[in-house]
Design an enzyme around this catalytic site. Sequence first.
Site, PDB file in Angstrom:
ATOM      1  N   ASP A 193       0.876  -1.169   0.000  1.00  0.00           N
ATOM      2  CA  ASP A 193       0.000   0.000   0.000  1.00  0.00           C
ATOM      3  C   ASP A 193       0.920   1.228   0.000  1.00  0.00           C
ATOM      4  O   ASP A 193       1.541   1.550   1.011  1.00  0.00           O
ATOM      5  CB  ASP A 193      -0.880  -0.057   1.263  1.00  0.00           C
ATOM      6  CG  ASP A 193      -1.591   1.265   1.554  1.00  0.00           C
ATOM      7  OD1 ASP A 193      -1.291   2.284   0.892  1.00  0.00           O
ATOM      8  OD2 ASP A 193      -2.433   1.273   2.465  1.00  0.00           O
ATOM      9  N   GLN A 196       0.927   6.418   1.155  1.00  0.00           N
ATOM     10  CA  GLN A 196       1.776   7.438   1.809  1.00  0.00           C
ATOM     11  C   GLN A 196       3.220   7.332   1.353  1.00  0.00           C
ATOM     12  O   GLN A 196       4.076   8.095   1.836  1.00  0.00           O
ATOM     13  CB  GLN A 196       1.698   7.276   3.344  1.00  0.00           C
ATOM     14  CG  GLN A 196       0.311   7.410   3.920  1.00  0.00           C
ATOM     15  CD  GLN A 196      -0.242   8.825   3.835  1.00  0.00           C
ATOM     16  OE1 GLN A 196       0.492   9.793   3.638  1.00  0.00           O
ATOM     17  NE2 GLN A 196      -1.545   8.962   3.970  1.00  0.00           N
ATOM     18  N   CYS A 359      -8.155   5.899  10.431  1.00  0.00           N
ATOM     19  CA  CYS A 359      -8.511   4.642   9.746  1.00  0.00           C
ATOM     20  C   CYS A 359      -7.516   3.546  10.086  1.00  0.00           C
ATOM     21  O   CYS A 359      -7.124   2.747   9.220  1.00  0.00           O
ATOM     22  CB  CYS A 359      -8.604   4.836   8.233  1.00  0.00           C
ATOM     23  SG  CYS A 359      -9.870   5.985   7.751  1.00  0.00           S
TER      24      CYS A 359
END
Length: 405
Positions: A193, A196, A359
């Site tokens: 992921d 960021q 989150c």
Amino acid sequence: MSAPRADFPLLAAQPSLVYLDSAATAQKPRVVIDAIRDYYETANANPHRGAYKLSGAATDAYHGARREIARFLGAADADTLIFTRGTTEAMNLLATAWGHQHVHRGDRVVVTRMEHHANFVPWQQLARDVGAEFRICELTDDGRIDMDQLRLLVTANTKVVAFGHVSNALGTINDVREIVKIAHAIGAVAFCDGAQGAPHLRVEFDALGVDAYAFSGHKMLGPMGIGGVIARRALLESTHPYQFGGDMIEFVFDGDSTWNTLPHKFEAGTPNVEGAVGLAAAVRYLDGIDMDNVRAHEVELTRYALAQLATIDGMQLFGPAAAEARSGVVSFNLSDIHPHDLSTMLDVDGVCVRAGHHCAQPLMRAIHQTATVRASFYVYNTAADVDALVASLRRAHARFHAHAG
Ligand code: PMP
């Protein structure tokens, strides 16, 4: 300064605004806004569908953007970049399409304690659906992945290790190559992921060795509603599509269908051309600054912020102590002031920070916080923004204790 505030119309129009929430979404430079307008004024049509020149222009704009974004992220094969709405949709694509095809009862799925829900829940639910084991790698006290535990958790029955490049809640930068090595040693895939990571670090997809890397355009100066995933060609080619409709089709027979080539196979329906065009302008802008300068600027600001914040009484900082080990994200709590109250008080001074669980509820439970305050930096932030944050925190602290006392 890496990028002049004047390049960002919203920041230029509000000179006293201290925008410290770029981990949630970045402000947009004028070149991105102009690129979107220019696309609509000169090249708008539904791509792929028309024989006429204008449709060709829209098709060229869309795939030209794909090539630029793939190059920016270090992927030589642009057709392995699948556009999605962002990281959330990319991770759901992987868990739904690849996951349901490859993960079965008795297999193991490994994530880490610092994952955003977008890279936690899709794997948790996949494991529930198919009867696989869902295992969470814990963190060290300073908010890094416990690599020794990861080596033990990634057993022979592990099919996938899903992990973030950079934590949105702690700022921790993870060692992608080492995690890939651990996953590949037993034949598992490693999915990253990069929500960021891509905005802040030079991503070299081909060199990283990771099987898939997801990103969100809006966190890297691009528009909302566009992002994607780059994956190994063989993985994409052997994976059954999960959305069906226009563009992704080769032939539709009465009883079955065949699929278009990559990238179309995973892009059913009319695509977000304006988003792709806007994101291409964003990566050109970042290239103009140079990602090494983006990073150097953030390390400098983060180091300064960590040092300044630590001088405030009652400050509790989360994540690695060294600025080099984190991106421009600083998560903290201030004495017993509720993070939501604190962020509301900062807003009075024009300081925009995020408060909440980011989150990342599984992470919040592990660090025994219901929420934290998060300040996050990007190319347009300066030391003056850090000073404004610190001054506002001091005022909030004084006000709160005057009332509490
Ligand atoms: N992963 C991480 C680490 C994130 O920070 C975010 C955005 N907060 C996401 C995934 C989800 O990104 P998006 O909402 O753009 O799909």
